[in-house]
Scaffold this motif. Structure first.
Motif: not given
Lengths: 113, 113
Positions: B32, B34, B36, B44, B88, B90, B94, B101-102, B104-106
Motif C-alpha cells: 500500500n 500513501y 501525506y 498529517l 512537508f 511524506l 505498508s 504500521p506505516l 515513512f520516507g524522509n
C-alpha cells in the motif's frame, strides 16, 4: 464529525520522570491505534500498535493503554531521557484493507536534563 | 530489508509551476502506498493512497494528483502550484494488512513562492 485530539501544548518534563501523552478520539470505532515518533524535518517512525481488545502494551520504556469506553489512549515514557524529546503522534486505523491511518496533530515532548 | 526513497528533500517553486515528487520502495512487493502532507504545526493529512498499480484513491479535493505507474513507485503531481500547496510531503508504505504500521520516507519540504 470525526476527531482525533492530542494536546497541542508542548509537554516539558525533567529527565528521569515519566512522560504521559494523551490521545482522544470521537465518532470512531477503531480496531487499532498506533503511536509514532517524529523528529524535526523527518518522517514519523512507528513505535507501538495496540488493538481494541488490548488494554495495555509495553515495549522497553514505553507503555500504551487503550480505553475504548473513554475513547482514549495514553502513551507513557518511563525514566525519560533528553533523547526522547520529539513530537509523538497517535493514529487510528480507518480501513481494514487499505491500512489508512488518520493522525492526530501530535504532542511535542521536551525532556530537560 | 525494505527501504523507501523520496526526493527531492527540499524544493522551492513559483506559483503556477508544475510539480512532480517521486517515491520508490525497495524490498517489498505490492505495498500500500500513501501521500501525506503536513502543514507547519499541524497533523498529517492523508492526500492519496494506492492499493495497486493504477489504483489511486483521493482523500481530499485539491490541486494535486497522484499516479502509480509501477508497483513500487508513487508520484505526486500538480499542473499549477498554489501558495497553499506549501508544506512537508511524506510518502509512506505498508503491507496489505489493516493493522500494519506505516513506514515513512524522509519527506520533501515544498515552498511555493
Amino acid at each position: 464529525s470525526q476527531k482525533i485530539e492530542q494536546n497541542s501544548e508542548a509537554l516539558n518534563i525533567q529527565e528521569g520522570k515519566t512522560a504521559t501523552l494523551t490521545c482522544n478520539y470521537t465518532n470512531y470505532s477503531p480496531a487499532y491505534l498506533q503511536w509514532y515518533r517524529q523528529d524535526p524535518g523527518r518522517g514519523p517512525v512507528f513505535l507501538l500498535l495496540i488493538r481494541e481488545n488490548e488494554k495495555e502494551k509495553r515495549k522497553e520504556r514505553l507503555k500504551v493503554t487503550f480505553d475504548t469506553t473513554l475513547k482514549q489512549s495514553l502513551f507513557h515514557i518511563t525514566a525519560s531521557q533528553p533523547a526522547d524529546s520529539a513530537t509523538y503522534l497517535c493514529a487510528l486505523v480507518m480501513g481494514s484493507n487499505t491500512g489508512k491511518l488518520i493522525f492526530g496533530q501530535g504532542t511535542t515532548l521536551q525532556v530537560k536534563p | 530489508s525494505q527501504t523507501i526513497h523520496q526526493w527531492p528533500a527540499t524544493l522551492v517553486q513559483p506559483v503556477g509551476s508544475p510539480l512532480s515528487l517521486e517515491c520508490t520502495v525497495e524490498g517489498t512487493s505490492n505495498p500500500n502506498l500513501y501521500w501525506y502532507r503536513q502543514a507547519a504545526g499541524r497533523g498529517l493529512q492523508l492526500l492519496f493512497y494506492s492499493v495497486g498499480i493504477g489504483q489511486i484513491s483521493s482523500e481530499v479535493p485539491q490541486n494535486l494528483s497522484a499516479s502509480r505507474p509501477q508497483d513500487r513507485q508513487f508520484i505526486l503531481s500538480s499542473k499549477k502550484l498554489l501558495l497553499s500547496d506549501s508544506g512537508f510531503y511524506l510518502c509512506a508504505w505498508s503491507v496489505l494488512r489493516g493493522s500494519s504500521p506505516l513506514h515513512f520516507g524522509n519527506g520533501t519540504r515544498l515552498t511555493v513562492t
